[in-house]
Design a protein around this motif. Structure first.
Motif, PDB file in Angstrom:
ATOM      1  N   LEU A   1       0.857  -1.188   0.000  1.00 47.39           N
ATOM      2  CA  LEU A   1       0.000   0.000   0.000  1.00 47.39           C
ATOM      3  C   LEU A   1       0.892   1.238   0.000  1.00 47.39           C
ATOM      4  O   LEU A   1       1.803   1.355   0.829  1.00 47.39           O
ATOM      5  CB  LEU A   1      -0.892  -0.018   1.253  1.00 47.39           C
ATOM      6  CG  LEU A   1      -1.684   1.255   1.557  1.00 47.39           C
ATOM      7  CD1 LEU A   1      -2.699   1.548   0.461  1.00 47.39           C
ATOM      8  CD2 LEU A   1      -2.380   1.126   2.906  1.00 47.39           C
ATOM      9  N   VAL A   2       0.636   2.134  -0.938  1.00 45.81           N
ATOM     10  CA  VAL A   2       1.441   3.353  -1.071  1.00 45.81           C
ATOM     11  C   VAL A   2       0.651   4.547  -0.547  1.00 45.81           C
ATOM     12  O   VAL A   2      -0.531   4.707  -0.867  1.00 45.81           O
ATOM     13  CB  VAL A   2       1.825   3.575  -2.559  1.00 45.81           C
ATOM     14  CG1 VAL A   2       2.702   4.824  -2.717  1.00 45.81           C
ATOM     15  CG2 VAL A   2       2.524   2.346  -3.129  1.00 45.81           C
ATOM     16  N   ASN A   3       1.288   5.373   0.245  1.00 44.30           N
ATOM     17  CA  ASN A   3       0.605   6.554   0.786  1.00 44.30           C
ATOM     18  C   ASN A   3       0.337   7.594  -0.306  1.00 44.30           C
ATOM     19  O   ASN A   3       0.983   7.588  -1.363  1.00 44.30           O
ATOM     20  CB  ASN A   3       1.458   7.197   1.885  1.00 44.30           C
ATOM     21  CG  ASN A   3       0.716   8.315   2.588  1.00 44.30           C
ATOM     22  OD1 ASN A   3      -0.493   8.236   2.799  1.00 44.30           O
ATOM     23  ND2 ASN A   3       1.426   9.375   2.955  1.00 44.30           N
ATOM     24  N   GLY A   4      -0.631   8.426  -0.058  1.00 48.92           N
ATOM     25  CA  GLY A   4      -0.954   9.535  -0.958  1.00 48.92           C
ATOM     26  C   GLY A   4      -1.734  10.545  -0.135  1.00 48.92           C
ATOM     27  O   GLY A   4      -2.289  10.196   0.910  1.00 48.92           O
ATOM     28  N   ASP A   5      -1.754  11.796  -0.611  1.00 51.89           N
ATOM     29  CA  ASP A   5      -2.380  12.858   0.196  1.00 51.89           C
ATOM     30  C   ASP A   5      -3.896  12.920   0.062  1.00 51.89           C
ATOM     31  O   ASP A   5      -4.566  13.476   0.916  1.00 51.89           O
ATOM     32  CB  ASP A   5      -1.818  14.217  -0.224  1.00 51.89           C
ATOM     33  CG  ASP A   5      -0.357  14.355   0.161  1.00 51.89           C
ATOM     34  OD1 ASP A   5       0.092  13.617   1.071  1.00 51.89           O
ATOM     35  OD2 ASP A   5       0.335  15.191  -0.454  1.00 51.89           O
TER      36      ASP A   5
ATOM     37  N   THR B   1      -6.456  10.489  -0.682  1.00 46.23           N
ATOM     38  CA  THR B   1      -7.453   9.455  -0.365  1.00 46.23           C
ATOM     39  C   THR B   1      -7.777   9.507   1.131  1.00 46.23           C
ATOM     40  O   THR B   1      -6.861   9.477   1.954  1.00 46.23           O
ATOM     41  CB  THR B   1      -6.927   8.052  -0.747  1.00 46.23           C
ATOM     42  OG1 THR B   1      -6.498   8.084  -2.113  1.00 46.23           O
ATOM     43  CG2 THR B   1      -8.014   6.995  -0.575  1.00 46.23           C
ATOM     44  N   PRO B   2      -9.052   9.599   1.480  1.00 45.60           N
ATOM     45  CA  PRO B   2      -9.397   9.644   2.909  1.00 45.60           C
ATOM     46  C   PRO B   2      -8.991   8.365   3.633  1.00 45.60           C
ATOM     47  O   PRO B   2      -9.063   7.275   3.077  1.00 45.60           O
ATOM     48  CB  PRO B   2     -10.931   9.786   2.899  1.00 45.60           C
ATOM     49  CG  PRO B   2     -11.300  10.223   1.528  1.00 45.60           C
ATOM     50  CD  PRO B   2     -10.238   9.695   0.618  1.00 45.60           C
ATOM     51  N   ARG B   3      -8.565   8.533   4.881  1.00 52.28           N
ATOM     52  CA  ARG B   3      -8.123   7.382   5.681  1.00 52.28           C
ATOM     53  C   ARG B   3      -9.201   6.311   5.783  1.00 52.28           C
ATOM     54  O   ARG B   3      -8.904   5.113   5.699  1.00 52.28           O
ATOM     55  CB  ARG B   3      -7.779   7.848   7.103  1.00 52.28           C
ATOM     56  CG  ARG B   3      -6.585   8.763   7.169  1.00 52.28           C
ATOM     57  CD  ARG B   3      -6.403   9.212   8.606  1.00 52.28           C
ATOM     58  NE  ARG B   3      -5.278  10.105   8.729  1.00 52.28           N
ATOM     59  CZ  ARG B   3      -4.535  10.225   9.838  1.00 52.28           C
ATOM     60  NH1 ARG B   3      -4.826   9.530  10.911  1.00 52.28           N
ATOM     61  NH2 ARG B   3      -3.532  11.061   9.866  1.00 52.28           N
TER      62      ARG B   3
ATOM     63  N   VAL C   1      -9.382   4.120   2.739  1.00 49.68           N
ATOM     64  CA  VAL C   1      -8.283   3.146   2.668  1.00 49.68           C
ATOM     65  C   VAL C   1      -8.609   1.949   3.569  1.00 49.68           C
ATOM     66  O   VAL C   1      -8.453   0.787   3.176  1.00 49.68           O
ATOM     67  CB  VAL C   1      -6.934   3.784   3.091  1.00 49.68           C
ATOM     68  CG1 VAL C   1      -5.801   2.761   3.014  1.00 49.68           C
ATOM     69  CG2 VAL C   1      -6.613   4.996   2.220  1.00 49.68           C
TER      70      VAL C   1
ATOM     71  N   MET D   1      -3.020   1.049   7.344  1.00 53.20           N
ATOM     72  CA  MET D   1      -3.225   2.384   6.756  1.00 53.20           C
ATOM     73  C   MET D   1      -2.321   3.413   7.443  1.00 53.20           C
ATOM     74  O   MET D   1      -1.655   4.216   6.772  1.00 53.20           O
ATOM     75  CB  MET D   1      -4.710   2.777   6.896  1.00 53.20           C
ATOM     76  CG  MET D   1      -5.076   4.123   6.309  1.00 53.20           C
ATOM     77  SD  MET D   1      -4.701   5.508   7.397  1.00 53.20           S
ATOM     78  CE  MET D   1      -5.799   5.180   8.764  1.00 53.20           C
TER      79      MET D   1
ATOM     80  N   ALA E   1       1.354   3.012   6.411  1.00 53.48           N
ATOM     81  CA  ALA E   1       1.604   3.590   5.080  1.00 53.48           C
ATOM     82  C   ALA E   1       1.578   5.119   5.158  1.00 53.48           C
ATOM     83  O   ALA E   1       2.416   5.795   4.548  1.00 53.48           O
ATOM     84  CB  ALA E   1       0.561   3.090   4.079  1.00 53.48           C
ATOM     85  N   HIS E   2       0.651   5.643   5.916  1.00 52.13           N
ATOM     86  CA  HIS E   2       0.523   7.101   6.071  1.00 52.13           C
ATOM     87  C   HIS E   2       1.798   7.700   6.679  1.00 52.13           C
ATOM     88  O   HIS E   2       2.260   8.764   6.246  1.00 52.13           O
ATOM     89  CB  HIS E   2      -0.687   7.391   6.969  1.00 52.13           C
ATOM     90  CG  HIS E   2      -0.908   8.831   7.272  1.00 52.13           C
ATOM     91  ND1 HIS E   2      -1.427   9.714   6.343  1.00 52.13           N
ATOM     92  CD2 HIS E   2      -0.675   9.554   8.399  1.00 52.13           C
ATOM     93  CE1 HIS E   2      -1.503  10.924   6.899  1.00 52.13           C
ATOM     94  NE2 HIS E   2      -1.052  10.843   8.139  1.00 52.13           N
TER      95      HIS E   2
ATOM     96  N   LEU F   1      -5.689   6.150  -5.019  1.00 51.80           N
ATOM     97  CA  LEU F   1      -5.183   5.107  -4.120  1.00 51.80           C
ATOM     98  C   LEU F   1      -4.339   4.121  -4.930  1.00 51.80           C
ATOM     99  O   LEU F   1      -4.740   3.732  -6.029  1.00 51.80           O
ATOM    100  CB  LEU F   1      -6.390   4.391  -3.489  1.00 51.80           C
ATOM    101  CG  LEU F   1      -6.109   3.267  -2.487  1.00 51.80           C
ATOM    102  CD1 LEU F   1      -5.315   3.780  -1.291  1.00 51.80           C
ATOM    103  CD2 LEU F   1      -7.425   2.641  -2.034  1.00 51.80           C
TER     104      LEU F   1
END
Ligand code: TYC
Length: 101
Positions: free
Chosen positions: A26-30, A32-34, A37, A56, A59-60, A93
């Motif tokens: 799983l890759v983080n991103g700004d 996508t809501p937690r 995920v 989650m 990854a965050h 995501l």
């Protein structure tokens, strides 16, 4: 009649190797809501709320987190399905795969 066939001097070895396992990451991103995920992790990987939340958050905080390991086909299918689940809702995501060492 004398046989001219030479006896094999080496014995054929049957080598059975386990298929290499592949990680789903799983890759983080700004954007996508937690909660989204967490929902995808529960739906696609059969995780509990608690397990999904931990993955989650990892990854965050760290940028990536290993979700689970599977044979290559299963890992790729799950990563694609989970990534698509985000895309259908307009979220970037991202799940990737990589072979285990
Ligand atoms: N970083 C996202 C946010 O703050 C949440 C998130 C966590 C997104 C992990 C993707 O793989 C991810 N909304």
């Amino acid at each position: 009649m004398p046989s001219t066939a030479a006896k094999p001097r080496t014995k054929a070895k049957t080598k059975v190797e386990r298929p290499r396992l592949h990680k789903v990451i799983l890759v983080n991103g700004d954007f996508t809501p937690r909660e989204f995920v967490v929902m995808v992790l529960k739906a696609e990987f059969g995780m509990t709320e608690d397990q999904a939340h931990k993955v989650m958050i990892t990854a965050h905080q760290r940028g990536v987190c290993v979700v689970a390991v599977f044979t290559r086909d299963v890992a790729e299918t799950k990563a694609t399905r989970a990534t698509d689940a985000g895309r259908t809702q307009g979220y970037p995501l991202l799940f990737t795969t990589e072979p285990e060492e």
